[in-house]
Structures are given as structure tokens and as C-alpha cells.
Design a protein around this motif. Structure first.
Motif, PDB file in Angstrom:
ATOM      1  N   SER A  27       0.879  -1.184  -0.027  1.00 18.37           N
ATOM      2  CA  SER A  27       0.170  -0.092  -0.099  1.00 18.37           C
ATOM      3  C   SER A  27       0.621   1.356  -0.071  1.00 18.37           C
ATOM      4  N   GLY A  28       2.119   1.072   0.308  1.00 17.48           N
ATOM      5  CA  GLY A  28       2.987   2.467   0.350  1.00 17.48           C
ATOM      6  C   GLY A  28       2.881   2.907   1.671  1.00 17.48           C
ATOM      7  N   ALA A  29       2.192   2.423   2.632  1.00 19.52           N
ATOM      8  CA  ALA A  29       2.115   2.875   4.053  1.00 19.52           C
ATOM      9  C   ALA A  29       3.679   2.901   4.333  1.00 19.52           C
ATOM     10  N   GLU A  30       3.950   3.910   5.614  1.00 22.49           N
ATOM     11  CA  GLU A  30       5.319   4.034   5.953  1.00 22.49           C
ATOM     12  C   GLU A  30       4.987   3.584   7.484  1.00 22.49           C
ATOM     13  N   LEU A  31       5.802   2.509   7.763  1.00 22.41           N
ATOM     14  CA  LEU A  31       5.783   2.131   9.417  1.00 22.41           C
ATOM     15  C   LEU A  31       7.168   2.403   9.919  1.00 22.41           C
ATOM     16  N   ASP A  65     -14.923   1.303   1.781  1.00 23.29           N
ATOM     17  CA  ASP A  65     -14.895   2.559   1.030  1.00 23.29           C
ATOM     18  C   ASP A  65     -13.574   3.385   1.047  1.00 23.29           C
ATOM     19  N   MET A  66     -13.282   3.644   2.076  1.00 17.66           N
ATOM     20  CA  MET A  66     -11.979   4.360   2.451  1.00 17.66           C
ATOM     21  C   MET A  66     -10.788   3.539   1.946  1.00 17.66           C
ATOM     22  N   ALA A  67     -10.898   2.244   2.365  1.00 15.13           N
ATOM     23  CA  ALA A  67      -9.700   1.424   1.897  1.00 15.13           C
ATOM     24  C   ALA A  67      -9.472   1.601   0.142  1.00 15.13           C
ATOM     25  N   ARG A  68     -10.730   1.242  -0.419  1.00 18.54           N
ATOM     26  CA  ARG A  68     -10.728   1.498  -1.744  1.00 18.54           C
ATOM     27  C   ARG A  68      -9.904   2.749  -2.356  1.00 18.54           C
ATOM     28  N   SER A  69     -10.592   3.732  -1.686  1.00 18.19           N
ATOM     29  CA  SER A  69     -10.023   5.216  -2.293  1.00 18.19           C
ATOM     30  C   SER A  69      -8.798   5.316  -1.936  1.00 18.19           C
ATOM     31  N   GLU A  70      -8.138   4.728  -0.939  1.00 18.40           N
ATOM     32  CA  GLU A  70      -6.750   5.016  -0.616  1.00 18.40           C
ATOM     33  C   GLU A  70      -5.887   3.808  -1.057  1.00 18.40           C
ATOM     34  N   ARG A  71      -6.372   3.060  -2.155  1.00 16.76           N
ATOM     35  CA  ARG A  71      -5.848   1.820  -2.611  1.00 16.76           C
ATOM     36  C   ARG A  71      -4.745   1.104  -1.344  1.00 16.76           C
ATOM     37  N   TYR A  72      -5.729   0.673  -0.527  1.00 18.29           N
ATOM     38  CA  TYR A  72      -5.172  -0.259   0.611  1.00 18.29           C
ATOM     39  C   TYR A  72      -5.950  -1.447   0.633  1.00 18.29           C
ATOM     40  N   PRO A  73      -5.316  -2.355   0.731  1.00 13.16           N
ATOM     41  CA  PRO A  73      -5.971  -3.787   0.803  1.00 13.16           C
ATOM     42  C   PRO A  73      -6.338  -4.036   2.236  1.00 13.16           C
ATOM     43  N   VAL A  74      -7.897  -4.562   2.275  1.00  9.32           N
ATOM     44  CA  VAL A  74      -8.229  -4.962   3.694  1.00  9.32           C
ATOM     45  C   VAL A  74      -8.849  -6.289   3.561  1.00  9.32           C
ATOM     46  N   PRO A  75      -8.192  -7.404   3.418  1.00  6.61           N
ATOM     47  CA  PRO A  75      -8.776  -8.565   3.048  1.00  6.61           C
ATOM     48  C   PRO A  75      -9.669  -9.283   4.276  1.00  6.61           C
ATOM     49  N   LEU A  76      -9.050  -8.962   5.358  1.00  7.86           N
ATOM     50  CA  LEU A  76      -9.676  -9.207   6.879  1.00  7.86           C
ATOM     51  C   LEU A  76     -11.218  -8.560   6.952  1.00  7.86           C
TER      52      LEU A  76
END
Lengths: 313, 313
Positions: free
Chosen positions: A299-303, B256-267
């Protein structure tokens, strides 16, 4: 009074598998006064126990031959079967009436099968998965989820008392202990994945992660695993305490059990895919909180501490 | 000393939305000495507050017209927007410098947009999602995850003090409170689904469920939600404390947030599918622990009190 109480040195215990868990369990029994013989497939692990003042053996069969209690602390059901019935297996040398304490996490059906074969040798089987980690093993304060016959419990008692802070006695049938352990592993594996999904999503949004930890641990979103594992992420320290590969294995067992029972486990299935992806990306031997690094890379997040990432990523 | 401290009755607070949360919050402010006016779209809810000795209003605009503090306790961002800017909305009547406390769970981007529009009216906006449930609302012991300007916090203080046991002050930008709440909801929603997946899997295997509850709550597989929701399953009581539809909504926002931020949330995605299935099967208004009944129906597992299942199943 137990016949062992006045002279616990009369009880001989063999420990097969001297990794971080097994070594702690062997030391705990020795500290309680049992006569402990250790075996491991890695000679250096046996030498380490001998340096502690323990006794070593060259094969499982050798370790078990005078033992009242044999504790098997290996990785899975297949290894447990090999410890019992493989070449130099313990079933060939254990004394009639001795007890085999099986600590590996495994499918309850495998535990039932092994117990039946052990019974047929005139031996007792205690299905006794463990929980608590290496630190509790070293202190003799493990939690043991045990099931088996009264005779198996009676025979095992001096070992259980030495190794465990808490023994749940879950019934007289082998397999029940294993089933309880698998329910725990399903939850633990999902909760680690959820914790990593959430904390990295917070990072992606630029939130103050220490504050997120503070708020969540005081809120309804908390879990034992969130509280325990997220500090690894915040420290950027993925030194393995429990590895990604452990949950590849344990959620794999959950999947196999569930598929065989026609029971859907969509949460455990989603979590397993993330552990597989982390292992495939080269983090299999790293701490299971490495799922956070996987989410960050996706995701490109920075940890924190991302400079410490493995080169394979 | 706050100008309100000697005479809290001088502070007028309007509460828009007198459901189980809003009514508790209105009563808590009244108990603390504030002058509270309530509005709800359902007249019976207003009558209930009037019967308590509170004041009622016929529209949000009426309720807000003398208020120093307007607390909005509605379901989502769209309803919050309507409370503010719809026909008879509060923004048209609020006094310059008054504060709008927004409690609904919503996408942080929506909170930022609403705050900007509220600011443009010469009003203050406090992004203040709540946690703790109806019982804590009634006691004035909610947890509030708040962000906003110093002026917004200062204006809101008498209301916050009356409604909350704990106020997290998360920064000066609207949206941060909402983001913290969504991280909590991601975890809470996944943990309820995992708890239901696990306890019903235990039932499928014929384990003693009370014993499973005892062992898991003392083990690494525990979560706040497992401990809180599994007792509903063990009692076979799905009277809604928090409903399936709440998590259809909240995990929908996460998606919706995750999709918009291109962040995967499989759980979170897997969990949302289970809430959708439960709602589709007719359990949307039942307690969120009804996911256990869904797993039972999908697998043939038997749970306590299954005679109480809705006819739609």
C-alpha cells in the motif's frame, strides 16, 4: 499421597525436542526434581541441556527407555508420529504403563489416531497442546489444554505440575485438547492479521501510531494479540518471537479440518493468504507481526523502522 | 475557571437524535445541570425525553436556536449532513461561535468536508465519534475520540465532561477522530466475525462451549469482542445490543476508505461478506453475534437456543 511425592527423583522424564519450548519444559521438570533425559535432532541442542546438568540421549528410543513420562515437543503431527513410530521411535522402548505427553499443535483427528496406536502398545497418551511461549515454558508456567484417560493424567501429573501454571482438563478423549488448541490458533492467527491490517491502515492515513495503540487497547477493538504484537511494529523490530511460518502451519491445519468437516472459515482463510504472502515474500522466519510490513509494501504505507526490511522485499 | 462552572444551567445543549445513545447523552448532560433540548425524527422519542423533565423541539433548527452546544447522534455522515444543512437544519439557526459535536461514525473525508462547511458559517465543529454502548451513554461514561480546534474543544467542554468518562484529544483537524473510530470498527467488526467463526466451529466439533469460553478468555486467542459477544451465543439470546446492520454500515465505510486509498483490507472484506449474508438472511436487526447463527446454518452446527432462530432462516 502420590507415590512420587516423597521422592520425585524416582520419576524419569524424557523430553523429545529441545527447542525454545522443549528446553524450557525440560529445565522446569529438572528444577522440580525429576530425572530428565533430553533428545533433539540437533546435537548442539542436546549439548546445551547437558551443560545445564541434564542427561542427553542419542536417539528418541534411548531417551525413552527408562522414562515414566515422555514429553514430545516437536512441530506437528507428522513429526510426533515419527517420534513415536519412526526408526528409533519411543514406542519401541517405553515401559508398559508409561505416558506419552504430546504437545505439538495438530489436527484432532491425527491426535485421536496416534492415541489409539499408543494405547495398542500398552502405553498411555495425553493430548496436551501448550500455550504461553518460551518465557512461560522456562518458568514452568505454561497453559496446557489436556485431554486423556484418568491413568494418562495420573501418570503425567509430576510432569504437568512442573511445566504448567494452569492445566485445563478437557475430558477423557484424545483430540479434545488438540481441538481447543486449534480454536485458539484460529483466533490468534486472525487477530494478528487484523492487528497488522489495522495498524498499517492507520499509518497509511498518517495517524499517530502510538496514540492509536493507546486508544485501541482501551477500546472494544482490542485483542490479546493487538496488545502483544503491535509494539513489535511500533518498534520496527521483527526479531522472531513466533514466526510467520507457525501460522502458515496452524491456519493450514484449521483449513484442513474445516474443509474436511464442511465448515466455512472465511476469516481464517483470508488470514492464511496473508501469512502465505508474507512467507512467499521472504519473511517466513521473521516475527508474525511482519504481516504489517507486507501491508505496508502492498500500500505504500510507512511504518517505523522500515529500513530494517529484508532485502527480498 | 470556566465561565460555566458556577452556573452550568447557563449552557444550553441541543441533542439531535434521541435513540439509545442520544437519549443517554441528553440525560447525562441534564444530570450535570445543562439546559438540554432534544429532537428526534420520531415524536415518541422526544415525548420520552420530555417525560424525563427535558425540553423538546419540533425541528433540528428549533432545538439549536439558543444552543451553545449541538450534539448530533445520528447514524451516518449523510444524516449528519441533513441535520446540519437539510431543510430545518441546525446550521441555519445556531448562534455564531456555537459548537457542533458530531458523534456519528463516518468516513474521515466526510468529516473534513462537513467541518469546512460548518466553519464557513462562523460555527465550530468537533469531530467526536463515541464508543461504549448505551449503558455507558446512560451513565455519562462514554469514550469519545475527538479532534478539532481549541475553540471547538473549549466550547464543547461542558457537554464532553457530562457525557464522557474519557475524552481522547487527537489533534486539531476534523477527520482524525473519525479515522481513529474507523480503525476501532475495523478491528471490532473482524473480531466479532472471528469469535462467531471460532465458537461455532467449536460447536461443530461437539466441544463444551462453556469450557471453550473459559479457556479462550484466559488465552492468547482472546479479544474484547470474544469476551463480550460469545456469552450472547452461549445464552442463545440475539436481542440486539448492537446490530448486524451497524457493521454492514461500518465495515462498508472501511471498504470505501480503503478502496479510495488503494489499501487492501482482506480481513475486513471477508468479515463484511458475513455481515451482508446475515443481513440478507433476515438477521440485520438482530444482535451482531447472530453471525454465529449464520455459521451454524451454513454448517449444520448446533448452538444453544437454536429454537429462537428467526423464521426467515
Amino acid at each position: 499421597m502420590s507415590p512420587f511425592a516423597e521422592n520425585p527423583g524416582a520419576v524419569v522424564a524424557a523430553v523429545i525436542g529441545l527447542g525454545s519450548m522443549g528446553l524450557g519444559m525440560a529445565r522446569s521438570m529438572k528444577r522440580a526434581g525429576l530425572d530428565v533425559v533430553g533428545y533433539d535432532i540437533t546435537p548442539a541442542a542436546v549439548d546445551r541441556f547437558i551443560a545445564d546438568g541434564g542427561r542427553g540421549a542419542a536417539t528418541p528410543a534411548d531417551a525413552a527407555k527408562d522414562a515414566d513420562i515422555v514429553v514430545s515437543v516437536v512441530v506437528n503431527g507428522a513429526q510426533t508420529e515419527a517420534v513415536l513410530f519412526g526408526p528409533e521411535g519411543v514406542a519401541s522402548t517405553m515401559k508398559p504403563g508409561a505416558v506419552f505427553i504430546s504437545s505439538a499443535t495438530m489436527d484432532p483427528a491425527v491426535a485421536r489416531d496416534l492415541a489409539q496406536r499408543v494405547d495398542a502398545h500398552g502405553l498411555h497418551y495425553l493430548d496436551a497442546p501448550i500455550s504461553g511461549g518460551a518465557a512461560k515454558a522456562a518458568l514452568g508456567e505454561l497453559t496446557i489444554m489436556a485431554s486423556g484417560s484418568t491413568q494418562a493424567f495420573d501418570r503425567a501429573r509430576p510432569g504437568l505440575d512442573a511445566m504448567a501454571g494452569k492445566v485445563y482438563e478437557l475430558g477423557d478423549a484424545a483430540g479434545t485438547g488438540a481441538a481447543f488448541k486449534m480454536i485458539n490458533q484460529l483466533l490468534a492467527g486472525v487477530h494478528i492479521a487484523a492487528a497488522c491490517e489495522a495498524i498499517t491502515f492507520a499509518a497509511k492515513q498518517g495517524l499517530d501510531l502510538d496514540k492509536v495503540f493507546e486508544v485501541i487497547t482501551a477500546s472494544a477493538g482490542n485483542s490479546w494479540m493487538f496488545e502483544n504484537r503491535v509494539p513489535h511494529v511500533l518498534a520496527g523490530d521483527y526479531t522472531p518471537l513466533s514466526s510467520i511460518e507457525i501460522f502458515v502451519k496452524d491456519l493450514g491445519i484449521v483449513q484442513d479440518m474445516a474443509r474436511s468437516e464442511r465448515y466455512p472459515v472465511p476469516l481464517a482463510a483470508a488470514a492464511l493468504q496473508m501469512y502465505l504472502a508474507a512467507a512467499g515474500a521472504g519473511m517466513g522466519r521473521d516475527d508474525d507481526s511482519s504481516l504489517a510490513r507486507l501491508y505496508a509494501k502492498l500500500s505504500g504505507a510507512e511504518l517505523p523502522g522500515s529500513a530494517k526490511e529484508p532485502h527480498s522485499l
